[in-house]
Design a protein around this motif. Sequence first.
Motif, PDB file in Angstrom:
ATOM      1  N   VAL A   1       0.846  -1.204   0.000  1.00 34.58           N
ATOM      2  CA  VAL A   1       0.000   0.000   0.000  1.00 34.58           C
ATOM      3  C   VAL A   1       0.876   1.246   0.000  1.00 34.58           C
ATOM      4  N   LEU A   2       0.700   2.113  -0.996  1.00 31.92           N
ATOM      5  CA  LEU A   2       1.451   3.371  -1.005  1.00 31.92           C
ATOM      6  C   LEU A   2       0.704   4.458  -0.250  1.00 31.92           C
ATOM      7  N   ARG A   3      -0.595   4.576  -0.485  1.00 31.83           N
ATOM      8  CA  ARG A   3      -1.386   5.521   0.291  1.00 31.83           C
ATOM      9  C   ARG A   3      -2.870   5.258   0.093  1.00 31.83           C
ATOM     10  N   SER A   4      -3.661   5.731   1.069  1.00 32.42           N
ATOM     11  CA  SER A   4      -5.115   5.582   1.009  1.00 32.42           C
ATOM     12  C   SER A   4      -5.728   6.960   1.101  1.00 32.42           C
ATOM     13  N   ARG A   5      -6.973   7.040   0.647  1.00 25.06           N
ATOM     14  CA  ARG A   5      -7.619   8.341   0.632  1.00 25.06           C
ATOM     15  C   ARG A   5      -9.127   8.152   0.751  1.00 25.06           C
ATOM     16  N   VAL A   6      -9.756   8.992   1.585  1.00 27.26           N
ATOM     17  CA  VAL A   6     -11.221   9.040   1.619  1.00 27.26           C
ATOM     18  C   VAL A   6     -11.630  10.454   1.233  1.00 27.26           C
ATOM     19  N   ARG A   7     -12.535  10.550   0.301  1.00 23.75           N
ATOM     20  CA  ARG A   7     -12.909  11.863  -0.221  1.00 23.75           C
ATOM     21  C   ARG A   7     -14.424  12.054  -0.125  1.00 23.75           C
ATOM     22  N   LEU A   8     -14.838  13.205   0.399  1.00 22.93           N
ATOM     23  CA  LEU A   8     -16.263  13.534   0.484  1.00 22.93           C
ATOM     24  C   LEU A   8     -16.552  14.726  -0.423  1.00 22.93           C
ATOM     25  N   ALA A   9     -17.672  14.658  -1.152  1.00 26.05           N
ATOM     26  CA  ALA A   9     -18.084  15.800  -1.982  1.00 26.05           C
ATOM     27  C   ALA A   9     -19.268  16.487  -1.301  1.00 26.05           C
ATOM     28  N   ARG A  10     -19.213  17.801  -1.237  1.00 29.31           N
ATOM     29  CA  ARG A  10     -20.311  18.558  -0.628  1.00 29.31           C
ATOM     30  C   ARG A  10     -20.617  19.778  -1.493  1.00 29.31           C
ATOM     31  N   ASN A  11     -21.910  20.124  -1.533  1.00 32.85           N
ATOM     32  CA  ASN A  11     -22.310  21.323  -2.272  1.00 32.85           C
ATOM     33  C   ASN A  11     -23.252  22.171  -1.419  1.00 32.85           C
ATOM     34  N   LEU A  12     -23.180  23.458  -1.654  1.00 28.54           N
ATOM     35  CA  LEU A  12     -24.039  24.362  -0.874  1.00 28.54           C
ATOM     36  C   LEU A  12     -25.423  24.468  -1.513  1.00 28.54           C
ATOM     37  N   LYS A  13     -26.403  24.453  -0.652  1.00 27.78           N
ATOM     38  CA  LYS A  13     -27.785  24.577  -1.099  1.00 27.78           C
ATOM     39  C   LYS A  13     -27.972  25.909  -1.814  1.00 27.78           C
ATOM     40  N   LEU A  14     -28.740  25.881  -2.895  1.00 24.52           N
ATOM     41  CA  LEU A  14     -29.157  27.096  -3.607  1.00 24.52           C
ATOM     42  C   LEU A  14     -28.032  27.821  -4.359  1.00 24.52           C
ATOM     43  N   VAL A  15     -26.809  27.269  -4.290  1.00 20.99           N
ATOM     44  CA  VAL A  15     -25.706  27.875  -5.053  1.00 20.99           C
ATOM     45  C   VAL A  15     -25.444  26.985  -6.279  1.00 20.99           C
ATOM     46  N   PRO A  16     -25.354  27.568  -7.483  1.00 13.10           N
ATOM     47  CA  PRO A  16     -25.089  26.737  -8.668  1.00 13.10           C
ATOM     48  C   PRO A  16     -23.762  25.965  -8.519  1.00 13.10           C
TER      49      PRO A  16
ATOM     50  N   ILE B   1     -17.223  21.623  -2.654  1.00 15.22           N
ATOM     51  CA  ILE B   1     -16.181  21.172  -1.725  1.00 15.22           C
ATOM     52  C   ILE B   1     -15.835  19.709  -1.986  1.00 15.22           C
ATOM     53  N   ARG B   2     -14.557  19.464  -2.096  1.00 14.33           N
ATOM     54  CA  ARG B   2     -14.068  18.086  -2.111  1.00 14.33           C
ATOM     55  C   ARG B   2     -13.077  17.977  -0.969  1.00 14.33           C
ATOM     56  N   LEU B   3     -13.476  17.248   0.053  1.00 17.63           N
ATOM     57  CA  LEU B   3     -12.626  17.106   1.231  1.00 17.63           C
ATOM     58  C   LEU B   3     -11.934  15.757   1.163  1.00 17.63           C
ATOM     59  N   GLN B   4     -10.604  15.735   1.207  1.00 14.83           N
ATOM     60  CA  GLN B   4      -9.944  14.421   1.197  1.00 14.83           C
ATOM     61  C   GLN B   4      -8.955  14.253   2.343  1.00 14.83           C
ATOM     62  N   VAL B   5      -8.976  13.070   2.915  1.00 13.26           N
ATOM     63  CA  VAL B   5      -8.083  12.746   4.019  1.00 13.26           C
ATOM     64  C   VAL B   5      -7.232  11.552   3.572  1.00 13.26           C
ATOM     65  N   MET B   6      -5.932  11.692   3.748  1.00 14.69           N
ATOM     66  CA  MET B   6      -5.019  10.668   3.220  1.00 14.69           C
ATOM     67  C   MET B   6      -4.217   9.987   4.320  1.00 14.69           C
ATOM     68  N   GLY B   7      -3.861   8.745   4.085  1.00  7.54           N
ATOM     69  CA  GLY B   7      -3.044   7.998   5.045  1.00  7.54           C
ATOM     70  C   GLY B   7      -2.148   7.022   4.312  1.00  7.54           C
TER      71      GLY B   7
ATOM     72  N   MET C   1     -19.182   9.831  -1.270  1.00 12.30           N
ATOM     73  CA  MET C   1     -17.879   9.435  -0.731  1.00 12.30           C
ATOM     74  C   MET C   1     -17.131   8.536  -1.720  1.00 12.30           C
ATOM     75  N   ARG C   2     -15.881   8.848  -1.933  1.00 10.36           N
ATOM     76  CA  ARG C   2     -15.028   7.987  -2.748  1.00 10.36           C
ATOM     77  C   ARG C   2     -13.798   7.646  -1.911  1.00 10.36           C
ATOM     78  N   ALA C   3     -13.602   6.364  -1.692  1.00  9.21           N
ATOM     79  CA  ALA C   3     -12.393   5.929  -0.989  1.00  9.21           C
ATOM     80  C   ALA C   3     -11.488   5.278  -2.016  1.00  9.21           C
ATOM     81  N   SER C   4     -10.197   5.561  -1.941  1.00 12.80           N
ATOM     82  CA  SER C   4      -9.313   4.903  -2.900  1.00 12.80           C
ATOM     83  C   SER C   4      -7.990   4.548  -2.246  1.00 12.80           C
ATOM     84  N   VAL C   5      -7.397   3.483  -2.743  1.00 15.36           N
ATOM     85  CA  VAL C   5      -6.145   3.002  -2.185  1.00 15.36           C
ATOM     86  C   VAL C   5      -5.152   2.852  -3.329  1.00 15.36           C
ATOM     87  N   MET C   6      -3.971   3.402  -3.138  1.00 16.05           N
ATOM     88  CA  MET C   6      -2.939   3.284  -4.152  1.00 16.05           C
ATOM     89  C   MET C   6      -2.047   2.090  -3.810  1.00 16.05           C
ATOM     90  N   LEU C   7      -1.944   1.170  -4.782  1.00 18.76           N
ATOM     91  CA  LEU C   7      -1.271  -0.102  -4.517  1.00 18.76           C
ATOM     92  C   LEU C   7      -0.180  -0.369  -5.540  1.00 18.76           C
TER      93      LEU C   7
END
Lengths: 332, 332
Positions: B8-23, B107-113, B158-164
């Motif tokens: 395993v080289l690295r892992s990542r969890v990514r969340l996508a969020r959008n604001l209400k009423l904003v294009p 918003i794309r929030l990603q946390v890596m390990g 949510m998108r989780a991905s692992v680099m192998l």
Amino acid sequence: MLPKESLVLRSRVRLARNLKLVPFPHRLESERARMLVKAVEEAFYVSKAMEESYDTHRMWELGRTELLVAFEKHLVSAKLINNSDISAYIIDKDEDVSLMINEEDHIRLQVMGRDLNLSALYEKASKIDDLLSEKLNFAFDYNLGYITACPTNLGTAMRASVMLHLPGFTLTDRIGYVSQALAQMGMTIRGIYGEGSQAEGNIYQISNEVTLGMKEEDILYNLRDTIDKLLDEEQDHQRKLLNEFSLEMEDKIYRSLGTLMNARLMTSKEALYHLSLVRMGVETEVLKDVDMELIDSLIINTQPGMMKRAYGIELNEKERDINRAKIIRSIF
Amino acid sequence: MLPKESLVLRSRVRLARNLKLVPFPHRLESERARMLVKAVEEAFYVSKAMEESYDTHRMWELGRTELLVAFEKHLVSAKLINNSDISAYIIDKDEDVSLMINEEDHIRLQVMGRDLNLSALYEKASKIDDLLSEKLNFAFDYNLGYITACPTNLGTAMRASVMLHLPGFTLTDRIGYVSQALAQMGMTIRGIYGEGSQAEGNIYQISNEVTLGMKEEDILYNLRDTIDKLLDEEQDHQRKLLNEFSLEMEDKIYRSLGTLMNARLMTSKEALYHLSLVRMGVETEVLKDVDMELIDSLIINTQPGMMKRAYGIELNEKERDINRAKIIRSIF
């Protein structure tokens, strides 16, 4: 850049002699041929000193591996191996003098050295020739000179050849032009293992083609002079390559060194390829801590027959590739 | 053979969020988009501690090289760079958390390990998500879940991905089969630099494809479980290769090491090729004295953008190849 003499791997002067009234080896029956071996030995071993310095190897008593090793060390020719039912060779401890009996001619005497001093080699050969002619009656014609089995050797019956490393000519794709120019001067260029062999490792043999109508001294002078000029040109090519493509050349050289130092499997052909580039690295002083003699010994010692002898058994191809890689790693 | 986690080289969890009423960003005019960046910052930097740990980079203020470096370190996506007139990212000092603003989603929030502990990464992301949602009103539908610009992300967003590192699957030509099997389980496999990029260096990213109709925890459990099995299989392939072709594999691995240690010119593609083989050497304990982390840092640090940043100037391709070879030599 090292002096141009560093491009010389070895030199050789060879004399062909035949006995009067005795058929050439290809028409000589077995029994008489083996008697001829004995007669040459008797003419040669005239003193205790000679007996201590030289050994006779009768080809019909040798195993296949020993034959191959002698071939790779340029002590015997392919022809001598083909005639191994009737042929023999006498060799000194340093392996600088070799006397092949019943090759194409009755006697092929060769003296080898490591520099361009062809006259010294010829002198040494002449002395042995004089010694032999005291007891052996050589076929000689006042007009033609020494009589040989093949008319291309008639006259002096002398062939001088120099083994050279010419990566510059090869990389700039100029070997064809060298070959043509040499032909016009009565000389020839071939690959490392003689006629028809490819120039693996960018190593070539240059020798005189003409043997008739010229004195030995003049032939040797011309050859040496030509090679001198050729080596100047080779160094020009190397210099040019290193100026114009310095990084690419350094990259190639160091990669070859890295491969030689790390590979676990290596064919003799690949070994020659990398050894040639590393040798060029030493010649051009890109590599300063690599010993040229070790490279040259590897060029010989990693050939298939040498590999077989070093490991004492009939190795298969893969085992040879393993051990070849091991030997090379142990050296670098 | 090292434990399978070494693949395993690295892992990542990514969340996508959008604001209400904003294009969504692709329909958002410049001025409003930059105001959105500000609004996210205000929601994010709620304490002195947060301000000290994180930095904001507005893409329209960055040079080309900085953009490329951030991309190669997987801190930002190609999409964020395309939107650099309106996009930004917030990043922590360790570069484990990255918050992309005005990528495809607001918003794309990603946390890596660096290991397979995807739940821990998700928890960390969730906390930041909770923090942001205190001040930002996210678009959420009771039936559909989180609303996203692209319907393929709807739901958990949510998108989780692992680099192998999967040299065994690659060398035995089984990546196609892995790809098919993963697709059937709602997962996908890609090369090192995302969609459409080739799997250079035998490095792949595996991620969940399905985001709708499943809980985050279940998605992560399935992914981790699948990767666990895949890594067992990868190790089987490596073991088999080393048993059946031990010498050929060792030869390949050591030659790559020798090339990395000696080359004077090297493209990023070639570097990845050799680094992958050397990494496999470490994974299989053929090489014992090579540090895995150094290899992984070279995999990132020898990419073109990193090279440019390290040398502070806009290097041309050849200069990059020179300096890349230099960096690699200095490490080994």
